[in-house]
Design a protein around this motif. Sequence first.
Motif, PDB file in Angstrom:
ATOM      1  N   ARG A  51       4.453  14.014  -3.022  1.00  0.00           N
ATOM      2  CA  ARG A  51       3.437  13.395  -2.175  1.00  0.00           C
ATOM      3  C   ARG A  51       4.088  12.296  -1.375  1.00  0.00           C
ATOM      4  NH1 ARG A  51      -0.231  10.331  -0.300  1.00  0.00           N
ATOM      5  NH2 ARG A  51      -2.253   9.866  -1.192  1.00  0.00           N
ATOM      6  N   TRP A  52       3.918  12.333  -0.075  1.00  0.00           N
ATOM      7  CA  TRP A  52       4.400  11.268   0.795  1.00  0.00           C
ATOM      8  C   TRP A  52       3.271  10.271   0.946  1.00  0.00           C
ATOM      9  CZ3 TRP A  52       6.627  15.781   0.411  1.00  0.00           C
ATOM     10  CH2 TRP A  52       7.996  15.878   0.636  1.00  0.00           C
ATOM     11  N   ARG A  53       3.610   8.996   1.001  1.00  0.00           N
ATOM     12  CA  ARG A  53       2.595   7.953   1.133  1.00  0.00           C
ATOM     13  C   ARG A  53       2.988   6.994   2.251  1.00  0.00           C
ATOM     14  NH1 ARG A  53       2.456   9.204  -4.294  1.00  0.00           N
ATOM     15  NH2 ARG A  53       0.376   9.277  -5.205  1.00  0.00           N
ATOM     16  N   THR A  54       1.985   6.327   2.797  1.00  0.00           N
ATOM     17  CA  THR A  54       2.233   5.256   3.759  1.00  0.00           C
ATOM     18  C   THR A  54       2.762   4.042   2.992  1.00  0.00           C
ATOM     19  OG1 THR A  54       0.031   4.301   3.544  1.00  0.00           O
ATOM     20  CG2 THR A  54       0.335   6.050   5.228  1.00  0.00           C
ATOM     21  N   ASP A  55       3.291   3.071   3.724  1.00  0.00           N
ATOM     22  CA  ASP A  55       3.758   1.848   3.067  1.00  0.00           C
ATOM     23  C   ASP A  55       2.618   1.181   2.296  1.00  0.00           C
ATOM     24  OD1 ASP A  55       6.184   2.371   4.263  1.00  0.00           O
ATOM     25  OD2 ASP A  55       6.032   0.771   5.746  1.00  0.00           O
ATOM     26  N   GLU A  56       1.422   1.197   2.862  1.00  0.00           N
ATOM     27  CA  GLU A  56       0.268   0.579   2.200  1.00  0.00           C
ATOM     28  C   GLU A  56      -0.084   1.317   0.907  1.00  0.00           C
ATOM     29  OE1 GLU A  56       0.313   1.505   5.491  1.00  0.00           O
ATOM     30  OE2 GLU A  56       0.631  -0.519   6.274  1.00  0.00           O
ATOM     31  N   GLU A  57      -0.006   2.653   0.932  1.00  0.00           N
ATOM     32  CA  GLU A  57      -0.296   3.422  -0.283  1.00  0.00           C
ATOM     33  C   GLU A  57       0.770   3.175  -1.348  1.00  0.00           C
ATOM     34  OE1 GLU A  57      -2.547   7.425   1.233  1.00  0.00           O
ATOM     35  OE2 GLU A  57      -0.434   7.209   1.773  1.00  0.00           O
ATOM     36  N   ILE A  58       2.018   3.038  -0.929  1.00  0.00           N
ATOM     37  CA  ILE A  58       3.086   2.743  -1.889  1.00  0.00           C
ATOM     38  C   ILE A  58       2.854   1.363  -2.496  1.00  0.00           C
ATOM     39  CG2 ILE A  58       5.565   2.371  -2.178  1.00  0.00           C
ATOM     40  CD1 ILE A  58       5.917   4.411   0.189  1.00  0.00           C
ATOM     41  N   ALA A  59       2.541   0.387  -1.659  1.00  0.00           N
ATOM     42  CA  ALA A  59       2.272  -0.967  -2.164  1.00  0.00           C
ATOM     43  C   ALA A  59       1.098  -0.964  -3.131  1.00  0.00           C
ATOM     44  CB  ALA A  59       2.024  -1.923  -0.996  1.00  0.00           C
ATOM     45  N   SER A  60       0.092  -0.115  -2.882  1.00  0.00           N
ATOM     46  CA  SER A  60      -1.071  -0.084  -3.774  1.00  0.00           C
ATOM     47  C   SER A  60      -0.706   0.406  -5.171  1.00  0.00           C
ATOM     48  CB  SER A  60      -2.197   0.763  -3.179  1.00  0.00           C
ATOM     49  OG  SER A  60      -1.906   2.139  -3.286  1.00  0.00           O
ATOM     50  N   LEU A  61       0.385   1.172  -5.295  1.00  0.00           N
ATOM     51  CA  LEU A  61       0.841   1.590  -6.624  1.00  0.00           C
ATOM     52  C   LEU A  61       1.289   0.376  -7.444  1.00  0.00           C
ATOM     53  CD1 LEU A  61       2.955   4.745  -5.711  1.00  0.00           C
ATOM     54  CD2 LEU A  61       0.646   4.681  -6.690  1.00  0.00           C
ATOM     55  N   LEU A  62       1.633  -0.705  -6.762  1.00  0.00           N
ATOM     56  CA  LEU A  62       2.111  -1.919  -7.419  1.00  0.00           C
ATOM     57  C   LEU A  62       0.999  -2.962  -7.565  1.00  0.00           C
ATOM     58  CD1 LEU A  62       5.496  -2.116  -5.495  1.00  0.00           C
ATOM     59  CD2 LEU A  62       5.126  -1.286  -7.827  1.00  0.00           C
ATOM     60  N   ASP A  63      -0.248  -2.500  -7.546  1.00  0.00           N
ATOM     61  CA  ASP A  63      -1.411  -3.381  -7.656  1.00  0.00           C
ATOM     62  C   ASP A  63      -1.284  -4.278  -8.882  1.00  0.00           C
ATOM     63  OD1 ASP A  63      -4.025  -4.260  -6.853  1.00  0.00           O
ATOM     64  OD2 ASP A  63      -4.784  -3.210  -8.634  1.00  0.00           O
ATOM     65  N   GLY A  64      -1.573  -5.556  -8.690  1.00  0.00           N
ATOM     66  CA  GLY A  64      -1.502  -6.509  -9.793  1.00  0.00           C
ATOM     67  C   GLY A  64      -0.127  -7.121  -9.968  1.00  0.00           C
ATOM     68  N   LEU A  65       0.822  -6.712  -9.124  1.00  0.00           N
ATOM     69  CA  LEU A  65       2.179  -7.253  -9.157  1.00  0.00           C
ATOM     70  C   LEU A  65       2.446  -7.972  -7.840  1.00  0.00           C
ATOM     71  CD1 LEU A  65       3.906  -4.051 -10.523  1.00  0.00           C
ATOM     72  CD2 LEU A  65       3.513  -6.153 -11.821  1.00  0.00           C
ATOM     73  N   GLU A  66       3.364  -8.907  -7.853  1.00  0.00           N
ATOM     74  CA  GLU A  66       3.756  -9.631  -6.645  1.00  0.00           C
ATOM     75  C   GLU A  66       4.884  -8.854  -5.961  1.00  0.00           C
ATOM     76  OE1 GLU A  66       5.915 -13.847  -5.441  1.00  0.00           O
ATOM     77  OE2 GLU A  66       5.629 -13.332  -7.550  1.00  0.00           O
ATOM     78  N   VAL A  67       4.596  -8.280  -4.787  1.00  0.00           N
ATOM     79  CA  VAL A  67       5.623  -7.556  -4.037  1.00  0.00           C
ATOM     80  C   VAL A  67       6.519  -8.597  -3.369  1.00  0.00           C
ATOM     81  CG1 VAL A  67       6.091  -5.922  -2.173  1.00  0.00           C
ATOM     82  CG2 VAL A  67       4.128  -5.563  -3.679  1.00  0.00           C
ATOM     83  N   LEU A  68       7.809  -8.518  -3.655  1.00  0.00           N
ATOM     84  CA  LEU A  68       8.769  -9.502  -3.163  1.00  0.00           C
ATOM     85  C   LEU A  68       9.303  -9.120  -1.784  1.00  0.00           C
ATOM     86  CD1 LEU A  68      10.706  -9.996  -6.524  1.00  0.00           C
ATOM     87  CD2 LEU A  68       8.779 -11.330  -5.634  1.00  0.00           C
ATOM     88  N   ASP A  69       9.824 -10.113  -1.074  1.00  0.00           N
ATOM     89  CA  ASP A  69      10.423  -9.874   0.244  1.00  0.00           C
ATOM     90  C   ASP A  69      11.595  -8.931   0.125  1.00  0.00           C
ATOM     91  OD1 ASP A  69       8.677 -11.482   1.627  1.00  0.00           O
ATOM     92  OD2 ASP A  69       9.943 -13.271   1.477  1.00  0.00           O
ATOM     93  N   PRO A  70      11.775  -8.052   1.050  1.00  0.00           N
ATOM     94  CA  PRO A  70      11.088  -7.929   2.343  1.00  0.00           C
ATOM     95  C   PRO A  70       9.878  -7.018   2.303  1.00  0.00           C
ATOM     96  CG  PRO A  70      12.945  -6.435   2.321  1.00  0.00           C
ATOM     97  CD  PRO A  70      12.949  -7.153   0.988  1.00  0.00           C
ATOM     98  N   GLY A  71       9.308  -6.734   1.144  1.00  0.00           N
ATOM     99  CA  GLY A  71       8.138  -5.867   1.042  1.00  0.00           C
ATOM    100  C   GLY A  71       8.546  -4.414   0.885  1.00  0.00           C
ATOM    101  N   ILE A  72       7.641  -3.525   1.266  1.00  0.00           N
ATOM    102  CA  ILE A  72       7.910  -2.089   1.235  1.00  0.00           C
ATOM    103  C   ILE A  72       8.478  -1.729   2.602  1.00  0.00           C
ATOM    104  CG2 ILE A  72       6.919   0.213   0.941  1.00  0.00           C
ATOM    105  CD1 ILE A  72       6.736  -1.545  -1.594  1.00  0.00           C
ATOM    106  N   VAL A  73       9.724  -1.327   2.643  1.00  0.00           N
ATOM    107  CA  VAL A  73      10.427  -1.061   3.905  1.00  0.00           C
ATOM    108  C   VAL A  73      11.269   0.199   3.751  1.00  0.00           C
ATOM    109  CG1 VAL A  73      10.499  -3.513   4.565  1.00  0.00           C
ATOM    110  CG2 VAL A  73      12.391  -2.523   3.267  1.00  0.00           C
TER     111      VAL A  73
END
Length: 111
Positions: A51-73
């Motif tokens: 399954r391919w996901r958008t950056d936002e969908e990938i970030a949502s898999l990490l819900d409840g965690l602090e995504v560190l810089d530079p983010g999902i890139v």
Amino acid sequence: NDEEDPAGIVRHWRDHVPTGSHFFVSHFRSGGNPETEEAERVLQRTFGRGRWRTDEEIASLLDGLEVLDPGIVPAPLWRPDTAPSPWSAGGAERELGVWEHLIAAGLARKA
């Protein structure tokens, strides 16, 4: 695949690791343009699943965690300043190719 509940797997580990733990993710990434859509079709036929996901969908898999810089890139752009990189020539950034946009990477921390 969504049937494998990737968000549930991350939630399980998030709930069972100590504060300060890190989660690294790399994931097939939807580009949302004709070039990457064709590459996705080729890879889907090759692997037969996924399954391919958008950056936002990938970030949502990490819900409840602090995504560190530079983010999902795109993976080649994840922390390119930490070592000499083939993605720049003489300090000038080059354009990423279609295939280089298809994998995203990111790091998150349990706060």
